[in-house]
Design a protein around this motif. Structure first.
Motif, PDB file in Angstrom:
ATOM      1  N   ARG A  29     -15.183 -27.834   1.582  1.00 35.63           N
ATOM      2  CA  ARG A  29     -14.208 -26.872   1.051  1.00 35.63           C
ATOM      3  C   ARG A  29     -13.390 -27.480  -0.075  1.00 35.63           C
ATOM      4  O   ARG A  29     -13.128 -26.830  -1.084  1.00 35.63           O
ATOM      5  CB  ARG A  29     -13.269 -26.414   2.169  1.00 35.63           C
ATOM      6  CG  ARG A  29     -13.895 -25.454   3.120  1.00 35.63           C
ATOM      7  CD  ARG A  29     -12.905 -24.976   4.160  1.00 35.63           C
ATOM      8  NE  ARG A  29     -13.598 -24.173   5.144  1.00 35.63           N
ATOM      9  CZ  ARG A  29     -13.308 -24.160   6.426  1.00 35.63           C
ATOM     10  NH1 ARG A  29     -12.315 -24.908   6.893  1.00 35.63           N
ATOM     11  NH2 ARG A  29     -13.975 -23.405   7.258  1.00 35.63           N
ATOM     12  N   GLU A  30     -12.984 -28.725   0.122  1.00 34.17           N
ATOM     13  CA  GLU A  30     -12.138 -29.401  -0.869  1.00 34.17           C
ATOM     14  C   GLU A  30     -12.889 -29.642  -2.180  1.00 34.17           C
ATOM     15  O   GLU A  30     -12.316 -29.539  -3.257  1.00 34.17           O
ATOM     16  CB  GLU A  30     -11.649 -30.728  -0.285  1.00 34.17           C
ATOM     17  CG  GLU A  30     -10.679 -31.472  -1.125  1.00 34.17           C
ATOM     18  CD  GLU A  30      -9.241 -31.174  -0.764  1.00 34.17           C
ATOM     19  OE1 GLU A  30      -8.389 -31.546  -1.586  1.00 34.17           O
ATOM     20  OE2 GLU A  30      -8.972 -30.598   0.297  1.00 34.17           O
ATOM     21  N   THR A  31     -14.167 -29.976  -2.088  1.00 33.31           N
ATOM     22  CA  THR A  31     -14.953 -30.302  -3.289  1.00 33.31           C
ATOM     23  C   THR A  31     -15.727 -29.113  -3.846  1.00 33.31           C
ATOM     24  O   THR A  31     -16.363 -29.235  -4.894  1.00 33.31           O
ATOM     25  CB  THR A  31     -15.964 -31.427  -2.995  1.00 33.31           C
ATOM     26  OG1 THR A  31     -16.855 -30.984  -1.970  1.00 33.31           O
ATOM     27  CG2 THR A  31     -15.279 -32.713  -2.591  1.00 33.31           C
ATOM     28  N   HIS A  32     -15.713 -27.995  -3.125  1.00 40.58           N
ATOM     29  CA  HIS A  32     -16.492 -26.813  -3.520  1.00 40.58           C
ATOM     30  C   HIS A  32     -17.971 -27.167  -3.653  1.00 40.58           C
ATOM     31  O   HIS A  32     -18.652 -26.767  -4.604  1.00 40.58           O
ATOM     32  CB  HIS A  32     -15.967 -26.212  -4.825  1.00 40.58           C
ATOM     33  CG  HIS A  32     -14.516 -25.891  -4.780  1.00 40.58           C
ATOM     34  ND1 HIS A  32     -13.995 -24.851  -4.033  1.00 40.58           N
ATOM     35  CD2 HIS A  32     -13.451 -26.487  -5.354  1.00 40.58           C
ATOM     36  CE1 HIS A  32     -12.688 -24.816  -4.163  1.00 40.58           C
ATOM     37  NE2 HIS A  32     -12.331 -25.802  -4.968  1.00 40.58           N
ATOM     38  N   THR A  33     -18.450 -27.946  -2.679  1.00 41.50           N
ATOM     39  CA  THR A  33     -19.836 -28.402  -2.641  1.00 41.50           C
ATOM     40  C   THR A  33     -20.486 -27.887  -1.364  1.00 41.50           C
ATOM     41  O   THR A  33     -19.819 -27.737  -0.340  1.00 41.50           O
ATOM     42  CB  THR A  33     -19.888 -29.949  -2.660  1.00 41.50           C
ATOM     43  OG1 THR A  33     -19.186 -30.409  -3.814  1.00 41.50           O
ATOM     44  CG2 THR A  33     -21.300 -30.475  -2.706  1.00 41.50           C
ATOM     45  N   ASN A  34     -21.781 -27.646  -1.424  1.00 41.53           N
ATOM     46  CA  ASN A  34     -22.530 -27.201  -0.259  1.00 41.53           C
ATOM     47  C   ASN A  34     -22.356 -28.191   0.895  1.00 41.53           C
ATOM     48  O   ASN A  34     -22.422 -29.397   0.705  1.00 41.53           O
ATOM     49  CB  ASN A  34     -24.004 -27.078  -0.652  1.00 41.53           C
ATOM     50  CG  ASN A  34     -24.878 -26.645   0.492  1.00 41.53           C
ATOM     51  OD1 ASN A  34     -25.125 -27.404   1.415  1.00 41.53           O
ATOM     52  ND2 ASN A  34     -25.359 -25.423   0.397  1.00 41.53           N
ATOM     53  N   ARG A  35     -22.157 -27.645   2.113  1.00 42.81           N
ATOM     54  CA  ARG A  35     -21.925 -28.472   3.294  1.00 42.81           C
ATOM     55  C   ARG A  35     -23.083 -29.448   3.555  1.00 42.81           C
ATOM     56  O   ARG A  35     -22.872 -30.600   3.921  1.00 42.81           O
ATOM     57  CB  ARG A  35     -21.727 -27.551   4.497  1.00 42.81           C
ATOM     58  CG  ARG A  35     -21.238 -28.229   5.715  1.00 42.81           C
ATOM     59  CD  ARG A  35     -21.168 -27.247   6.891  1.00 42.81           C
ATOM     60  NE  ARG A  35     -21.073 -27.971   8.124  1.00 42.81           N
ATOM     61  CZ  ARG A  35     -22.060 -28.641   8.697  1.00 42.81           C
ATOM     62  NH1 ARG A  35     -23.241 -28.665   8.142  1.00 42.81           N
ATOM     63  NH2 ARG A  35     -21.868 -29.304   9.813  1.00 42.81           N
ATOM     64  N   ASN A  36     -24.325 -28.989   3.362  1.00 44.30           N
ATOM     65  CA  ASN A  36     -25.488 -29.860   3.580  1.00 44.30           C
ATOM     66  C   ASN A  36     -25.512 -31.013   2.576  1.00 44.30           C
ATOM     67  O   ASN A  36     -25.881 -32.138   2.932  1.00 44.30           O
ATOM     68  CB  ASN A  36     -26.787 -29.063   3.497  1.00 44.30           C
ATOM     69  CG  ASN A  36     -26.929 -28.088   4.640  1.00 44.30           C
ATOM     70  OD1 ASN A  36     -26.406 -28.318   5.726  1.00 44.30           O
ATOM     71  ND2 ASN A  36     -27.610 -26.983   4.395  1.00 44.30           N
ATOM     72  N   SER A  37     -25.125 -30.749   1.345  1.00 46.74           N
ATOM     73  CA  SER A  37     -25.066 -31.812   0.333  1.00 46.74           C
ATOM     74  C   SER A  37     -23.996 -32.828   0.694  1.00 46.74           C
ATOM     75  O   SER A  37     -24.220 -34.041   0.600  1.00 46.74           O
ATOM     76  CB  SER A  37     -24.770 -31.220  -1.048  1.00 46.74           C
ATOM     77  OG  SER A  37     -25.813 -30.379  -1.454  1.00 46.74           O
ATOM     78  N   VAL A  38     -22.840 -32.338   1.135  1.00 44.69           N
ATOM     79  CA  VAL A  38     -21.759 -33.248   1.531  1.00 44.69           C
ATOM     80  C   VAL A  38     -22.220 -34.137   2.685  1.00 44.69           C
ATOM     81  O   VAL A  38     -21.966 -35.342   2.687  1.00 44.69           O
ATOM     82  CB  VAL A  38     -20.482 -32.457   1.926  1.00 44.69           C
ATOM     83  CG1 VAL A  38     -19.457 -33.360   2.585  1.00 44.69           C
ATOM     84  CG2 VAL A  38     -19.891 -31.780   0.705  1.00 44.69           C
ATOM     85  N   ALA A  39     -22.920 -33.567   3.660  1.00 43.53           N
ATOM     86  CA  ALA A  39     -23.417 -34.356   4.798  1.00 43.53           C
ATOM     87  C   ALA A  39     -24.359 -35.464   4.322  1.00 43.53           C
ATOM     88  O   ALA A  39     -24.288 -36.599   4.807  1.00 43.53           O
ATOM     89  CB  ALA A  39     -24.114 -33.448   5.803  1.00 43.53           C
ATOM     90  N   LYS A  40     -25.209 -35.160   3.357  1.00 46.83           N
ATOM     91  CA  LYS A  40     -26.126 -36.181   2.825  1.00 46.83           C
ATOM     92  C   LYS A  40     -25.369 -37.257   2.057  1.00 46.83           C
ATOM     93  O   LYS A  40     -25.665 -38.448   2.184  1.00 46.83           O
ATOM     94  CB  LYS A  40     -27.191 -35.540   1.946  1.00 46.83           C
ATOM     95  CG  LYS A  40     -28.194 -34.747   2.757  1.00 46.83           C
ATOM     96  CD  LYS A  40     -29.255 -34.127   1.906  1.00 46.83           C
ATOM     97  CE  LYS A  40     -30.175 -33.305   2.791  1.00 46.83           C
ATOM     98  NZ  LYS A  40     -31.278 -32.720   2.059  1.00 46.83           N
ATOM     99  N   TYR A  41     -24.372 -36.859   1.269  1.00 47.80           N
ATOM    100  CA  TYR A  41     -23.566 -37.842   0.549  1.00 47.80           C
ATOM    101  C   TYR A  41     -22.813 -38.743   1.530  1.00 47.80           C
ATOM    102  O   TYR A  41     -22.702 -39.953   1.317  1.00 47.80           O
ATOM    103  CB  TYR A  41     -22.576 -37.156  -0.392  1.00 47.80           C
ATOM    104  CG  TYR A  41     -23.214 -36.449  -1.560  1.00 47.80           C
ATOM    105  CD1 TYR A  41     -24.270 -37.011  -2.261  1.00 47.80           C
ATOM    106  CD2 TYR A  41     -22.743 -35.211  -1.982  1.00 47.80           C
ATOM    107  CE1 TYR A  41     -24.855 -36.363  -3.340  1.00 47.80           C
ATOM    108  CE2 TYR A  41     -23.324 -34.550  -3.054  1.00 47.80           C
ATOM    109  CZ  TYR A  41     -24.379 -35.133  -3.726  1.00 47.80           C
ATOM    110  OH  TYR A  41     -24.947 -34.495  -4.790  1.00 47.80           O
ATOM    111  N   LEU A  42     -22.304 -38.167   2.614  1.00 45.58           N
ATOM    112  CA  LEU A  42     -21.602 -38.966   3.620  1.00 45.58           C
ATOM    113  C   LEU A  42     -22.546 -39.938   4.316  1.00 45.58           C
ATOM    114  O   LEU A  42     -22.162 -41.066   4.618  1.00 45.58           O
ATOM    115  CB  LEU A  42     -20.906 -38.055   4.632  1.00 45.58           C
ATOM    116  CG  LEU A  42     -19.666 -37.359   4.100  1.00 45.58           C
ATOM    117  CD1 LEU A  42     -19.238 -36.238   5.030  1.00 45.58           C
ATOM    118  CD2 LEU A  42     -18.525 -38.344   3.881  1.00 45.58           C
ATOM    119  N   ASP A  43     -23.781 -39.521   4.561  1.00 45.29           N
ATOM    120  CA  ASP A  43     -24.776 -40.441   5.123  1.00 45.29           C
ATOM    121  C   ASP A  43     -24.986 -41.633   4.190  1.00 45.29           C
ATOM    122  O   ASP A  43     -25.082 -42.771   4.648  1.00 45.29           O
ATOM    123  CB  ASP A  43     -26.116 -39.731   5.353  1.00 45.29           C
ATOM    124  CG  ASP A  43     -26.109 -38.845   6.585  1.00 45.29           C
ATOM    125  OD1 ASP A  43     -25.216 -39.010   7.450  1.00 45.29           O
ATOM    126  OD2 ASP A  43     -27.003 -37.974   6.680  1.00 45.29           O
TER     127      ASP A  43
END
Length: 88
Positions: A29-43
């Motif tokens: 929500r904060e970055t206005h990025t797809n949730r799945n993309s954020v999960a991959k970046y966090l990995d």
């Protein structure tokens, strides 16, 4: 700079501003990025040692990596804020 690198940097910056941690949904929500993309970046950040994660029930909460210098009787160690450590 690469968009991929920009996204990683944005996530690291946001995590640093939230010491109590954030979920994937909060970061998306904060970055206005797809949730799945954020999960991959966090990995990627977890694997490269740039972030930490704790699980609270079904939620995964992410934090920036916080290292503290610890002087132990047997030698020296880097210790994460959650008690894990690496011997140097």
């Amino acid at each position: 700079m690469d968009t991929y690198q920009d996204e990683l940097q944005a996530i690291k910056t946001i995590l640093k501003t939230r010491p109590k941690g954030m979920t994937v949904t909060d970061i998306a929500r904060e970055t206005h990025t797809n949730r799945n993309s954020v999960a991959k970046y966090l990995d990627i950040l977890l694997i490269t040692g740039q972030a930490e994660m704790l699980t609270f029930g079904p939620a995964k909460v992410y934090f920036p990596l916080r290292l503290f210098w610890n002087q132990s009787g047997a030698g020296e160690a880097w210790v994460t804020s959650f008690g894990g450590g690496l011997r140097t």
